[in-house]
Design a protein around this motif. Structure first.
Motif, PDB file in Angstrom:
ATOM      1  N   THR A  75       0.845  -1.188   0.000  1.00 42.23           N
ATOM      2  CA  THR A  75       0.000   0.000   0.000  1.00 42.23           C
ATOM      3  C   THR A  75       0.884   1.243   0.000  1.00 42.23           C
ATOM      4  N   THR A  76       0.265   2.387   0.128  1.00 42.09           N
ATOM      5  CA  THR A  76       0.970   3.662   0.149  1.00 42.09           C
ATOM      6  C   THR A  76       1.349   4.043   1.579  1.00 42.09           C
ATOM      7  N   PRO A  77       2.450   4.767   1.776  1.00 39.68           N
ATOM      8  CA  PRO A  77       2.794   5.218   3.128  1.00 39.68           C
ATOM      9  C   PRO A  77       2.010   6.459   3.561  1.00 39.68           C
ATOM     10  N   ILE A  78       1.423   7.197   2.598  1.00 40.79           N
ATOM     11  CA  ILE A  78       0.673   8.405   2.956  1.00 40.79           C
ATOM     12  C   ILE A  78      -0.806   8.049   3.005  1.00 40.79           C
ATOM     13  N   THR A  79      -1.201   7.581   4.168  1.00 46.00           N
ATOM     14  CA  THR A  79      -2.563   7.140   4.431  1.00 46.00           C
ATOM     15  C   THR A  79      -2.719   6.987   5.929  1.00 46.00           C
ATOM     16  N   VAL A 132      -4.798   4.085  -2.296  1.00 45.02           N
ATOM     17  CA  VAL A 132      -5.658   4.959  -1.486  1.00 45.02           C
ATOM     18  C   VAL A 132      -5.929   6.239  -2.265  1.00 45.02           C
ATOM     19  N   HIS A 133      -7.195   6.581  -2.417  1.00 41.56           N
ATOM     20  CA  HIS A 133      -7.575   7.802  -3.129  1.00 41.56           C
ATOM     21  C   HIS A 133      -7.455   8.992  -2.169  1.00 41.56           C
ATOM     22  N   LEU A 134      -6.232   9.433  -1.965  1.00 38.87           N
ATOM     23  CA  LEU A 134      -5.944  10.446  -0.961  1.00 38.87           C
ATOM     24  C   LEU A 134      -6.662  11.758  -1.282  1.00 38.87           C
ATOM     25  N   ILE A 155      -6.816  -6.247  -6.023  1.00 41.57           N
ATOM     26  CA  ILE A 155      -6.816  -4.811  -5.699  1.00 41.57           C
ATOM     27  C   ILE A 155      -7.980  -4.479  -4.777  1.00 41.57           C
ATOM     28  N   ILE A 156      -7.656  -3.800  -3.683  1.00 37.07           N
ATOM     29  CA  ILE A 156      -8.659  -3.165  -2.828  1.00 37.07           C
ATOM     30  C   ILE A 156      -8.460  -1.663  -2.945  1.00 37.07           C
ATOM     31  N   GLU A 157      -9.457  -0.958  -3.445  1.00 37.35           N
ATOM     32  CA  GLU A 157      -9.397   0.501  -3.462  1.00 37.35           C
ATOM     33  C   GLU A 157      -9.804   1.028  -2.091  1.00 37.35           C
ATOM     34  N   ASP A 158      -8.918   1.738  -1.427  1.00 38.80           N
ATOM     35  CA  ASP A 158      -9.289   2.432  -0.197  1.00 38.80           C
ATOM     36  C   ASP A 158      -9.809   3.806  -0.612  1.00 38.80           C
ATOM     37  N   ALA A 159     -11.132   3.884  -0.722  1.00 35.19           N
ATOM     38  CA  ALA A 159     -11.800   5.113  -1.155  1.00 35.19           C
ATOM     39  C   ALA A 159     -12.455   5.805   0.032  1.00 35.19           C
TER      40      ALA A 159
END
Length: 389
Positions: A75-79, A132-134, A155-159
């Motif tokens: 995943t992304t670190p900015i979340t 993650v859709h930041l 894929i799991i979109e964290d929206a």
């Protein structure tokens, strides 16, 4: 204090909750299915499952995709930390892909580089990737989806920030480029149920797993039972699930809020566009927006040009709060949290995310925000950044 985010509760919302309190059902009644239908209609997904938090939705989403011990999730670190914690709950390992320097979302280019490196060096490939859709801005899902087909990950979109937004003219949550999408309904989010979340999918197999996992792994569906029914009271636990159900009060609030979803998102976009104009010429970077999307505009993050001002990042942040502007920072890079450092992550591993953290500030943006409040934010920023006081 002008908060960075705030729910809007009107009499319609209050009446909806009071009606439930005066009804026969406080849980497992008609409101949760109504709320799920309102989400389904908004995002054009085949299946929707409301739960008690987005964290719960992320957890059962990972489990529904078979994440377990020996697997790795990227995943992304900015979340918020939940986007990474959900993998650990399943006994899997977690790793991070650095962000794009313009969108602040997980970088598809860096994802591809990391996948190539892993494959060439016989390192574990991800079982699941969670973009993650930041701030409400969608990730470049078509590119990520293409990579998923090549490298075999789900894929799991964290929206959590993005309900009501669009990617390539399609509603975020329709799962065109993902297996599952997760939404959050925390009070500072676009739509609130106080606490709450939801998972959407187009797969009947995944849907069946999500439905079981949110409610103890118990079913009354005879097609899923191992034994013949003993009678009308009979149920079976066929999986190890959780009590992640949403209450009727939360769902009723959600149904009422969803009726205003598009107005909420439109107003957030109007305010964000107004910020873009008002902040021209300031020593900061305003949010970049990709052209083929419509952001939910959950957050408005500015990046300070520290070389152009005499104050530090912390000094600007503290001065804004002292003067009644309830700024925040989204987010501290997850890999720099003490718990994650204990897992072996180190400073310097994700330089774009770490640079973002050094100068990012979330300034107030919420759909009930007035232009007077927005003008006050800009006025205080002017005084601080141009040292007019």
């Amino acid at each position: 204090m002008i908060p960075y985010g705030k729910q809007e509760i009107i009499q319609q919302d209050i009446d909806a909750v009071v009606d439930v309190l005066q009804s026969d059902f406080l849980t497992q009644g008609p409101q949760v299915p109504l709320f799920e239908k309102s989400i389904k209609d908004a995002v054009n997904a085949d299946y929707v499952f409301a739960v008690n938090s987005a964290t719960s939705a992320l957890h059962i989403a990972c489990l529904a995709l078979g994440v377990g011990k020996g697997d790795v999730v990227w995943t992304t670190p900015i979340t918020f930390v939940a986007s990474a914690n959900c993998a650990l709950y399943c006994g899997a390992d977690i790793d991070f892909v650095d962000i794009d320097s313009k969108t602040y979302n997980l970088s598809p280019e860096l994802l591809e580089q990391k996948l190539i490196h892993a494959k060439q060096n016989s390192l574990p490939l991800p079982k699941v990737v969670i973009p993650v859709h930041l701030c409400g801005q969608p990730c470049e899902m078509e590119q990520i989806h293409r990579l998923s087909k090549e490298y075999g990950f789900s894929i799991i979109e964290d929206a959590s920030h993005a309900i009501g937004g669009k990617y390539q003219s399609n509603p975020i949550g329709n799962c065109e480029y993902s297996d599952i999408t997760v939404f959050s309904f925390h009070p500072v989010k676009i739509v609130t149920t106080a606490e709450g979340g939801a998972a959407t999918t187009n797969s009947p197999e995944i849907a069946s797993k999500l439905e079981l996992l949110r409610s103890h792994g118990i079913t009354r569906d005879v097609t899923l039972m191992k034994n013949e029914s003993h009678g009308g009271w009979y149920y079976e636990q066929v999986d190890l699930g959780f009590n992640y159900r949403m209450t009727e009060m939360q769902a009723a609030l959600g149904v009422s809020q969803m009726s205003r979803l598009h107005d909420f998102v439109a107003q957030r976009n109007n305010l964000a566009t107004r910020y873009d104009e008002l902040l021209k010429g300031f020593p900061l970077i305003t949010p970049f927006q990709i052209t083929d999307s419509y952001s939910g505009r959950h957050l408005y993050v500015i990046r300070l040009e520290l070389s152009a001002i005499s104050l530090s990042h912390k000094e600007v942040f503290d001065l804004l709060r002292e003067k009644g502007i309830g700024v925040n920072l989204h987010y501290i890079p997850v890999h720099l949290q003490p718990y994650y450092k204990g897992l072996g992550f180190k400073e310097g591993q994700l330089p774009v995310a770490e640079n973002y953290y050094k100068n990012a500030i979330s300034i107030p943006l919420f759909h009930a925000m007035s232009e007077d409040q927005q003008n006050e934010v800009v006025k205080i920023l002017t005084n601080i950044l141009f040292e007019k006081e």
